[in-house]
Design a protein around this motif. Sequence first.
Motif, PDB file in Angstrom:
ATOM      1  N   ILE A 185       0.859  -1.188   0.000  1.00 51.17           N
ATOM      2  CA  ILE A 185       0.000   0.000   0.000  1.00 51.17           C
ATOM      3  C   ILE A 185       0.896   1.238   0.000  1.00 51.17           C
ATOM      4  O   ILE A 185       1.842   1.327   0.787  1.00 51.17           O
ATOM      5  N   GLU A 186       0.603   2.197  -0.883  1.00 47.52           N
ATOM      6  CA  GLU A 186       1.314   3.480  -0.844  1.00 47.52           C
ATOM      7  C   GLU A 186       0.397   4.475  -0.138  1.00 47.52           C
ATOM      8  O   GLU A 186      -0.665   4.808  -0.650  1.00 47.52           O
ATOM      9  N   PRO A 187       0.778   4.955   1.052  1.00 49.59           N
ATOM     10  CA  PRO A 187      -0.105   5.834   1.803  1.00 49.59           C
ATOM     11  C   PRO A 187      -0.181   7.251   1.226  1.00 49.59           C
ATOM     12  O   PRO A 187       0.771   7.742   0.621  1.00 49.59           O
ATOM     13  N   LEU A 188      -1.313   7.897   1.443  1.00 51.22           N
ATOM     14  CA  LEU A 188      -1.491   9.316   1.179  1.00 51.22           C
ATOM     15  C   LEU A 188      -1.148  10.016   2.484  1.00 51.22           C
ATOM     16  O   LEU A 188      -1.785   9.773   3.518  1.00 51.22           O
ATOM     17  N   VAL A 189      -0.109  10.842   2.458  1.00 48.62           N
ATOM     18  CA  VAL A 189       0.357  11.521   3.668  1.00 48.62           C
ATOM     19  C   VAL A 189      -0.146  12.962   3.626  1.00 48.62           C
ATOM     20  O   VAL A 189       0.222  13.734   2.749  1.00 48.62           O
ATOM     21  N   GLU A 190      -1.008  13.289   4.577  1.00 45.07           N
ATOM     22  CA  GLU A 190      -1.659  14.603   4.600  1.00 45.07           C
ATOM     23  C   GLU A 190      -0.858  15.606   5.425  1.00 45.07           C
ATOM     24  O   GLU A 190      -0.435  15.306   6.538  1.00 45.07           O
ATOM     25  N   VAL A 191      -0.672  16.801   4.840  1.00 45.64           N
ATOM     26  CA  VAL A 191       0.039  17.891   5.519  1.00 45.64           C
ATOM     27  C   VAL A 191      -0.806  19.166   5.468  1.00 45.64           C
ATOM     28  O   VAL A 191      -1.686  19.311   4.625  1.00 45.64           O
ATOM     29  N   VAL A 207       1.631  13.005  -1.353  1.00 41.78           N
ATOM     30  CA  VAL A 207       1.361  13.991  -0.307  1.00 41.78           C
ATOM     31  C   VAL A 207       0.122  14.777  -0.690  1.00 41.78           C
ATOM     32  O   VAL A 207       0.015  15.277  -1.811  1.00 41.78           O
ATOM     33  N   GLY A 208      -0.810  14.889   0.252  1.00 36.94           N
ATOM     34  CA  GLY A 208      -2.003  15.694   0.058  1.00 36.94           C
ATOM     35  C   GLY A 208      -1.983  16.871   1.013  1.00 36.94           C
ATOM     36  O   GLY A 208      -1.413  16.783   2.104  1.00 36.94           O
ATOM     37  N   VAL A 209      -2.589  17.970   0.601  1.00 34.35           N
ATOM     38  CA  VAL A 209      -2.624  19.172   1.429  1.00 34.35           C
ATOM     39  C   VAL A 209      -4.046  19.388   1.925  1.00 34.35           C
ATOM     40  O   VAL A 209      -4.993  19.412   1.140  1.00 34.35           O
ATOM     41  N   ASN A 210      -4.185  19.545   3.231  1.00 30.17           N
ATOM     42  CA  ASN A 210      -5.473  19.847   3.843  1.00 30.17           C
ATOM     43  C   ASN A 210      -5.523  21.351   4.101  1.00 30.17           C
ATOM     44  O   ASN A 210      -4.671  21.886   4.806  1.00 30.17           O
TER      45      ASN A 210
END
Length: 90
Positions: free
Chosen positions: A34-40, A57-60
């Motif tokens: 699994i490749e995680p989505l890392v939220e910053v 990388v996702g931006v919140n």
Amino acid sequence: EARANGADTLLLIVAVLEVSEVQRLIEACREWGIEPLVEVHTEEELDIALACDAKVVGVNNRNLHTFKLDLETTARIARQSEERGPHRGG
């Protein structure tokens, strides 16, 4: 557990994890394919995500500590990422 239930990815939120947890969870996800989505949300969180070799990388735009929404967050994080150049893990 996520993989066993058919998950293709997993969300890791840097704001609620210790750096060591981010690193360990990224490694564990990859061991399970699994490749995680890392939220910053901040530049500091982006630094942590990249230092832990996050590939997605996702931006919140919402600050999870204050719940304030700032639509400029994505642009600010994107500028920081562009200034650094391409990330090459490792």
